[in-house]
Every structure is written in structure tokens, then in C-alpha cells.
Design an enzyme around this catalytic site. Structure first.
Site, PDB file in Angstrom:
ATOM      1  N   GLU A 290       0.791  -1.233   0.000  1.00 51.00           N
ATOM      2  CA  GLU A 290       0.000   0.000   0.000  1.00 51.00           C
ATOM      3  C   GLU A 290       0.823   1.283   0.000  1.00 51.00           C
ATOM      4  O   GLU A 290       0.536   2.197   0.775  1.00 51.00           O
ATOM      5  CB  GLU A 290      -0.931  -0.034   1.215  1.00 51.00           C
ATOM      6  CG  GLU A 290      -0.236   0.006   2.601  1.00 51.00           C
ATOM      7  CD  GLU A 290       0.168  -1.337   3.181  1.00 51.00           C
ATOM      8  OE1 GLU A 290       0.388  -2.288   2.404  1.00 51.00           O
ATOM      9  OE2 GLU A 290       0.277  -1.448   4.414  1.00 51.00           O
ATOM     10  N   HIS A 318      -5.994   0.454   2.823  1.00 50.47           N
ATOM     11  CA  HIS A 318      -4.857   0.874   3.652  1.00 50.47           C
ATOM     12  C   HIS A 318      -4.650   2.395   3.613  1.00 50.47           C
ATOM     13  O   HIS A 318      -3.946   2.943   4.473  1.00 50.47           O
ATOM     14  CB  HIS A 318      -3.568   0.204   3.179  1.00 50.47           C
ATOM     15  CG  HIS A 318      -3.309  -1.149   3.777  1.00 50.47           C
ATOM     16  ND1 HIS A 318      -3.256  -1.369   5.140  1.00 50.47           N
ATOM     17  CD2 HIS A 318      -3.050  -2.353   3.194  1.00 50.47           C
ATOM     18  CE1 HIS A 318      -2.971  -2.654   5.358  1.00 50.47           C
ATOM     19  NE2 HIS A 318      -2.848  -3.269   4.190  1.00 50.47           N
ATOM     20  N   GLU A 337      -3.771  -4.516   9.450  1.00 48.54           N
ATOM     21  CA  GLU A 337      -4.281  -5.507   8.496  1.00 48.54           C
ATOM     22  C   GLU A 337      -5.714  -5.970   8.775  1.00 48.54           C
ATOM     23  O   GLU A 337      -6.482  -6.190   7.853  1.00 48.54           O
ATOM     24  CB  GLU A 337      -3.327  -6.710   8.406  1.00 48.54           C
ATOM     25  CG  GLU A 337      -1.950  -6.357   7.849  1.00 48.54           C
ATOM     26  CD  GLU A 337      -1.957  -5.795   6.419  1.00 48.54           C
ATOM     27  OE1 GLU A 337      -2.962  -5.962   5.702  1.00 48.54           O
ATOM     28  OE2 GLU A 337      -0.944  -5.172   6.041  1.00 48.54           O
ATOM     29  N   ASP A 394       8.336  -9.919  10.659  1.00 45.69           N
ATOM     30  CA  ASP A 394       7.792 -10.870   9.692  1.00 45.69           C
ATOM     31  C   ASP A 394       7.098 -12.056  10.355  1.00 45.69           C
ATOM     32  O   ASP A 394       6.190 -12.650   9.786  1.00 45.69           O
ATOM     33  CB  ASP A 394       8.932 -11.421   8.826  1.00 45.69           C
ATOM     34  CG  ASP A 394       8.886 -10.836   7.439  1.00 45.69           C
ATOM     35  OD1 ASP A 394       8.241  -9.789   7.266  1.00 45.69           O
ATOM     36  OD2 ASP A 394       9.500 -11.435   6.539  1.00 45.69           O
ATOM     37  N   TYR A 402      -4.691 -10.658   9.908  1.00 53.82           N
ATOM     38  CA  TYR A 402      -5.650 -10.366   8.832  1.00 53.82           C
ATOM     39  C   TYR A 402      -7.035 -10.923   9.160  1.00 53.82           C
ATOM     40  O   TYR A 402      -8.026 -10.204   9.187  1.00 53.82           O
ATOM     41  CB  TYR A 402      -5.185 -11.018   7.523  1.00 53.82           C
ATOM     42  CG  TYR A 402      -3.971 -10.378   6.900  1.00 53.82           C
ATOM     43  CD1 TYR A 402      -2.694 -10.654   7.380  1.00 53.82           C
ATOM     44  CD2 TYR A 402      -4.085  -9.509   5.823  1.00 53.82           C
ATOM     45  CE1 TYR A 402      -1.573 -10.076   6.806  1.00 53.82           C
ATOM     46  CE2 TYR A 402      -2.961  -8.921   5.240  1.00 53.82           C
ATOM     47  CZ  TYR A 402      -1.708  -9.216   5.732  1.00 53.82           C
ATOM     48  OH  TYR A 402      -0.600  -8.635   5.169  1.00 53.82           O
TER      49      TYR A 402
HETATM   50  N1  BES Z   1       0.973  -4.465   3.746  1.00 52.09           N
HETATM   51  C1  BES Z   1       0.722  -5.750   3.225  1.00 52.09           C
HETATM   52  C2  BES Z   1       1.951  -6.456   2.732  1.00 52.09           C
HETATM   53  C3  BES Z   1       3.021  -6.640   3.775  1.00 52.09           C
HETATM   54  C4  BES Z   1       2.721  -7.101   5.026  1.00 52.09           C
HETATM   55  C5  BES Z   1       4.336  -6.383   3.461  1.00 52.09           C
HETATM   56  C6  BES Z   1       3.716  -7.254   5.950  1.00 52.09           C
HETATM   57  C7  BES Z   1       5.327  -6.534   4.393  1.00 52.09           C
HETATM   58  C8  BES Z   1       5.022  -6.976   5.649  1.00 52.09           C
HETATM   59  C9  BES Z   1      -0.303  -5.708   2.101  1.00 52.09           C
HETATM   60  O1  BES Z   1      -1.298  -4.765   2.287  1.00 52.09           O
HETATM   61  C10 BES Z   1      -0.991  -7.037   2.064  1.00 52.09           C
HETATM   62  O2  BES Z   1      -1.630  -7.355   3.031  1.00 52.09           O
HETATM   63  N2  BES Z   1      -0.860  -7.754   0.964  1.00 52.09           N
HETATM   64  C11 BES Z   1      -1.533  -8.998   0.771  1.00 52.09           C
HETATM   65  C12 BES Z   1      -2.782  -8.716  -0.001  1.00 52.09           C
HETATM   66  C13 BES Z   1      -3.962  -9.529   0.325  1.00 52.09           C
HETATM   67  C14 BES Z   1      -4.294  -9.664   1.765  1.00 52.09           C
HETATM   68  C15 BES Z   1      -5.165  -9.015  -0.451  1.00 52.09           C
HETATM   69  C16 BES Z   1      -0.614  -9.900  -0.018  1.00 52.09           C
HETATM   70  O3  BES Z   1       0.470  -9.475  -0.373  1.00 52.09           O
HETATM   71  O4  BES Z   1      -0.951 -11.023  -0.282  1.00 52.09           O
HETATM   72 ZN    ZN Z   2      -2.602  -5.348   3.856  1.00 54.14          ZN
END
Ligand code: BES
Ligand code: ZN
Length: 619
Positions: A290, A318, A337, A394, A402
Site C-alpha cells: 500500500e 490501507h 491488516e 515478519d 488479517y
Molecule cells: N501491507 C501488506 C503487505 C506486507 C505485510 C508487506 C507485511 C510486508 C510486511 C499488504 O497490504 C498485504 O496485506 N498484501 C496482501 C494482499 C492480500 C491480503 C489481499 C498480499 O500481499 O498477499
Molecule cells: Zn494489507
């Protein structure tokens, strides 16, 4: 005189718990409360960055970014300011334009190195001249062969959670917010874009200027450089992609403006002016990221039928939960999230109806159950509020934040009623705009502004601080999924398959159908279904991924599936997909097959994907 001295490793937990301090500005004193920070060496209560001016050159030949980061600081009569950095080559440091002393601490594997810069109580700006190195984790340098058009190299950054410090020396805590501007020099044939106000065409000289005037957390600073072009979807939305992808991306994301309108109708104005998406090469390690004003996205969402666009709704959401109201620490990641999944599903409901929204919610519900099962020996990892002391952020980036976060908010919505909940959320975003929030502050806020005024009792603390799922959980159901389960049973109990039954199925029904294959399912069953639907050659990445997972689980090798799995793992670096498939190999005692593929694919992965798979495979 410059002195570079190695200082001994000291505890990285340097923000003082709710240390209240007075930030002295000329006109008034301001009290700033910082929550305990586990993942940054910065001491913002002494001196904190406010604005970044970045002046860099992107050198593809040497795969180096070099330049200078100049910060305007809020200096609380400090004698030093501490930045985070990791594997950067620091050339020299200035305070108000004059060379100053600094110390670069030893490297902590996760957190990097504190860069302690000597200042005086009058210092207003600091400049760090630096170069990235071949250990810089945020950057992925791609050869032309690794791009869609195969003619020019490409570079992108990934800052979240704690990687911005690997390409810019910075106070890298989500509690810190800065504005920035940047000058970026790239080869003339390429265009540079950032999480900022962006160009829409190439410049003649390859020099680009950027401005981000709203204060953002450092993990949201982002840069991409490639042979890309722009195509508008509406006045304030559009796509960036390589030439061979631009029309596909434009078609796929044609509802972007409608999504922004739906989001604004729900929770208030979009505060970032422009909402664009850049489709990156397939090694991008996430579905989406995002970055403000410019979401970074994987090309695996371009299915040709707009079936995977909930990802765009997610990254757009986001812009409120995450970018406007930011988790104070990575322990509070669920606030980013969980809210975003809730908001994403509300946007999808507004555009496409409850059926689709509930199917998305149920897929998440199944992910949540799987995750809880996978943590059965570590139940603390199923709490919303995390304890990441000594751990990489991580570690907390799994389905709990989520999908348990979503379920909590949905349960709350159903308990208080949608109208009240929506009014509350709108107010929450407005009240906390451009600031950060801890889980504890959130609980206070919800008590005062939602539960008490409506005389509702709710087990908020159980949801947030206890493992597992409380019993008052909202029940989500979908007739379409129930039907898909029925069809699956029918296919498994009959010799013949009537393929016409599935002709109106959407991607979500296929995903649900495949993920629910029972343990008793045989390779013959797999072969029959594959013959009817050619799933081994699915072009929709989500359907392909779940089918491949089942092929590995069920030891199915027909219809070229093995080669397709290998090709997919070599081409696609999206961590969630790659990790799912390598995990399936591992769980089915096929580690040798996994390693044989990984030897060919690892070189294509961004560091965040590679480090996850290294750990999974014990390398
Ligand atoms: N912000 C996250 C990606 C992220 C999380 C990067 C933690 C680094 C550390 C992004 O918004 C996300 O949640 N992406 C998901 C999308 C999905 C839930 C629709 C993905 O990458 O799969
Ligand atoms: Zn996200």
C-alpha cells in the site's frame, strides 16, 4: 575530523515505554508519547526527523543507489541523533552543512546498525552521504529477462516492515512520520516513480522530482524504476506498467475509481489525492503493498477477468487503515491488516454485493482455521496483540492479524449494528488521521466511543489478548460455497462429471472447491477433475496455486502439472504463493523435490521471499 568506531552490540529496545517528553519548538512545548519500540534504534524523544530530502542516483550497472539523505530534525537539545541503517556504506555525515562525527554500531541480524550522529542543541539539519551495497535487502534489481517486456532492467523497493533502513538511513519506526521530497536520477530510457506525486511521462534527462506532502511512516517510502508507462482510469486513478502489460492492467483495474468512491462513502475522504497502481514484474514478493498514492502490485492479479481485484480494494483500504492511522509498533500490526481486510470486504460488498463479500470472508475464515491449526503448539501466536521482542516483525505477518482481525471487527459490527459501527469507524479515522495508534489506545477509544455510549458489553480483551477464537464469533455463510461443496461430493461419488454445472462459477468458487478436497481423494479423482476442467493449466494464478498445492498433497502428476509447478515457482516470487507450495512439498516429505526447484528459482526471488523459504527448507 571524522571518526568511525565500532560500538559494541547493545540492546536494541530503545524507545522508552510511554516515555513522555517535551519536544521543544520555538513557540510551544508539545508532549509526545512514544510506545515501546522493539524494532528501531532511534530515540525520537531526544531528536526526531521531520522531513527527508533525498537526492540519489540509481546505477543499474553496479546495482547501487548512491546519494545523500538530508533531514530536517526536531531537536530536543540533544547531542546526538540516532538513525537506523543496515548494510549501508556511509560515506560522510554533516550537521547543518558541516562535517560531523558519527558512529556506526555493529550489525544486528534483524535490526541492522544504529547510526549515531553527533549534533549540537542548535542543529537543524543532518545529511548522510551513503551508498547501498549488494546486501541491501529492500532492493530487487531485475535483469531485462526478469521483466514483462524483456528489454530493460527494473528496480523496486520493499520497505515494510523494517527494510527502509537498508536503502535509506532513517529513523525506521512506524511511530515516526515524515514528509519527503526527492530527486532521483535514472538511465534516460527508464521512468522512476515513488510513493509520492508522480510523473506521467518520461523526462528527457532521466531526472525525476518527487514530493510527498502528507506525513508518512518510513516503511511507506518506495521507489520503482523501469521502462514503464502510465494510463489513467479516471482523473485521480490509473495504472503504471510495462508496455506489454499496460492495457491488460488498465482493463483489469477499470473499477478503481468506483472503489475509491465506495471507500469514501464508507469512511470519509481519500486524503492522498491520487490513487495509482504499478504492476511490477512477477518477482514482487507481495500481492500488493500500500505505498501511498502508488500501490505496488504483483502481475499475478491480472487474471484477464477482473476476478482478483479485491487486492486493489485491500491496498486502497490501507489509505485509511495503515497509511492514515498507522500501527504504532509491529506488535499492533493487526490494527493495520485486520481493519484493512474488514474495509476491503466492505468495498467489495458495496461494488459487487454480499455474495462476493461473504465468499472472500469465508476464504479468510478457512485461512484462519488453517493458521490456528498450524500454531497448535504455539497458541500465543494466535493472539491479535503480538509480542515480537527479539523477533523479526515478519513472524507476525500471518493470517491471524488479517483474518482474526477481520472476524473480530465483523463480530463487533454485528453486535452493535452496522450503522453505529460505520459512524464509529468514520470518526476513528478522522480523529486519528496522520497519527499512530497502539492496541491499548484503540481499546480505550472503542470503550469510550462505541461500547459505553451504546451500552454494549463486548469481550474486546478476550479477542485481542487471548489465543484462539472467542465463542461469540460471527458466523459467515455462503450459498455459493455450499453449492460448490455439494458439487464436489457429487463429482467424487459419480464416475462421470457434468462440467456444465460449474459454468457460472467465479474464481472464488473454484478456489473453495479445490481447497476442500477431502483426505480420501485419490490421484484418480484428481485426474478425472483435471480432465474435465484442465486445472493443471489454469491461467488464473489463485486457482493454479491452490490446485498445485493439492497436486503436491495428493501426489498427482498428470497433465503436465509438475512442469507447471516448477515454471510457476521460477517465474513468480509472491511470497504467499511460493511459501504455500514449498510448504506443501515439505509437509509431504518431498523436500528433495523442493530443493531441486528452489535451486533454480531462488535467484529470482526478492530477499523477503528468499529468507522465508531458506528458513522453511532449513537452508
Ligand atoms: N501491507 C501488506 C503487505 C506486507 C505485510 C508487506 C507485511 C510486508 C510486511 C499488504 O497490504 C498485504 O496485506 N498484501 C496482501 C494482499 C492480500 C491480503 C489481499 C498480499 O500481499 O498477499
Ligand atoms: Zn494489507
Amino acid at each position: 575530523m571524522i571518526k568511525i568506531k565500532k560500538v559494541a552490540l547493545f540492546t536494541p529496545l530503545l524507545f522508552v515505554l510511554f516515555s513522555s517528553c517535551k519536544t521543544e519548538s520555538k513557540d510551544q512545548k508539545q508532549v509526545v508519547n512514544y510506545a515501546e519500540e522493539l524494532h528501531s534504534y532511534a530515540q525520537p524523544n531526544k531528536s526526531v526527523i521531520k522531513h527527508l530530502n533525498l537526492d540519489i542516483t540509481v546505477n543499474f550497472e553496479d546495482q547501487v543507489i548512491d546519494g545523500v539523505a538530508t533531514y530536517t530534525i526536531d531537536n530536543n537539545k540533544a547531542s546526538e541523533i540516532i538513525l537506523d541503517s543496515k548494510f549501508l556504506d556511509i560515506v560522510k555525515v554533516e550537521a547543518d552543512g558541516k562535517i560531523t562525527e558519527y558512529e556506526l554500531g555493529e550489525v544486528n541480524e534483524q535490526l541492522g546498525q544504529p547510526l549515531t550522529i553527533h549534533i549540537t542543541e542548535d542543529t537543524k539539519t543532518i545529511s548522510v552521504y551513503y551508498k547501498t551495497t549488494n546486501k541491501t535487502e529492500a532492493l530487487q534489481w531485475l535483469s531485462p529477462q526478469q521483466t514483462a517486456d524483456k528489454t530493460h532492467p527494473f528496480l523496486f523497493t520493499q520497505g515494510q516492515a523494517i527494510l527502509t533502513r537498508t536503502w535509506i538511513p532513517i529513523q525506521d519506526s512506524p511511530q515516526i512520520r515524515i514528509t519527503y521530497d526527492a530527486t532521483v536520477r535514472v538511465p534516460k530510457e527508464l521512468m522512476a516513480v515513488m510513493s509520492a506525486e508522480n510523473p506521467k511521462t518520461k523526462t528527457v534527462d532521466g531526472v525525476y522530482s518527487f514530493k510527498m506532502e502528507q506525513p508518512i511512516s518510513p516503511y511507506l517510502i518506495a521507489l520503482a524504476v523501469g521502462d514503464i508507462e502510465y494510463k489513467a482510469v479516471s482523473e485521480r486513478t490509473g495504472v503504471y506498467a510495462e508496455k506489454s502489460m499496460i492495457d491488460k492492467a488498465h482493463y483489469e483495474f477499470s473499477d478503481m475509481e468506483k472503489m475509491v468512491v465506495a471507500a469514501e462513502n464508507l469512511y470519509g475522504d481519500y486524503d492522498w489525492d491520487q490513487f495509482d497502481v504499478i504492476v511490477l514484474p512477477p518477482s514482487f514478493p507481495f500481492g500488493g503493498m500500500e505505498n501511498p498514492r502508488l500501490t505496488f502490485a504483483t502481475p499475478t492479479v491480472i487474471a484477464g477477468d477482473r476476478s482478483l481485484t479485491s487486492l486493489i480494494a485491500h491496498e486502497l483500504a490501507h489509505s485509511w487503515s495503515g497509511n492514515l492511522v498507522t500501527n504504532a509498533t509491529w506488535n499492533d500490526f493487526w490494527l493495520n491488516e485486520g481493519f484493512t481486510v474488514y474495509f476491503e470486504i466492505r468495498i467489495m460488498e458495496a461494488l459487487y454485493g454480499k455474495d462476493r463479500a461473504n465468499m472472500i470472508a469465508l476464504i479468510g475464515r478457512q485461512d484462519l482455521d488453517d493458521e490456528i491449526e498450524s500454531f497448535k503448539n504455539e497458541p500465543n501466536r494466535t493472539k491479535l496483540k503480538l509480542d515480537l521482542k527479539g523477533k523479526n516483525p515478519d513472524d507476525g505477518m500471518n493470517s491471524i492479524a488479517y483474518d482474526k482481525g477481520y472476524l473480530f471487527l465483523r463480530t463487533l459490527e454485528e453486535t452493535v449494528g452496522r450503522d453505529k459501527f460505520d459512524a464509529f469507524l468514520k470518526d476513528y479515522f478522522k480523529t486519528h488521521a496522520f497519527s499512530t495508534i497502539t492496541t491499548e489506545k484503540f481499546i480505550d477509544y472503542i470503550n469510550t466511543n462505541l461500547l459505553e455510549p451504546n451500552k454494549v458489553t463486548f469481550n474486546t480483551e478476550e479477542w485481542i489478548y487471548q489465543p484462539g477464537i472467542p465463542s461469540n464469533q460471527a458466523i459467515i455463510s455462503s450459498d455459493k460455497f455450499a453449492n460448490a461443496e455439494k458439487v464436489l461430493k457429487q463429482f467424487l461419488s459419480n464416475d462421470t462429471i457434468d462440467a456444465s454445472i460449474t459454468k457460472d462459477w467465479t474464481t472464488l468458487e473454484w478456489v473453495h472447491f479445490i481447497r476442500n478436497f477431502p483426505d480420501t481423494m485419490t490421484t484418480e479423482d484428481m485426474a478425472r477433475i483435471d480432465k474435465a476442467f484442465d486445472l493443471s493449466n489454469a491461467t488464473n494464478s489463485h486457482i493454479a496455486m491452490v490446485w498445485y498445492e493439492q497436486a503436491i498433497n495428493k501426489d498427482y502428476h498428470g497433465n503436465n502439472v509438475d512442469q507447471n509447478i516448477e515454471d510457476f515457482l521460477i517465474r513468480v516470487g509472491r511470497r504467499w504463493y511460493v511459501n504455500t507450495l514449498f510448504k506443501a512439498f515439505k509437509n509431504n516429505d518431498k523436500i528433495d523435490e523442493a530443493i531441486a526447484i528452489y535451486e533454480k528459482s531462488r535467484g529470482n526471488y526478492h530477499s523477503v521471499t528468499a529468507s522465508t523459504i531458506d528458513e522453511l527448507l532449513g537452508l
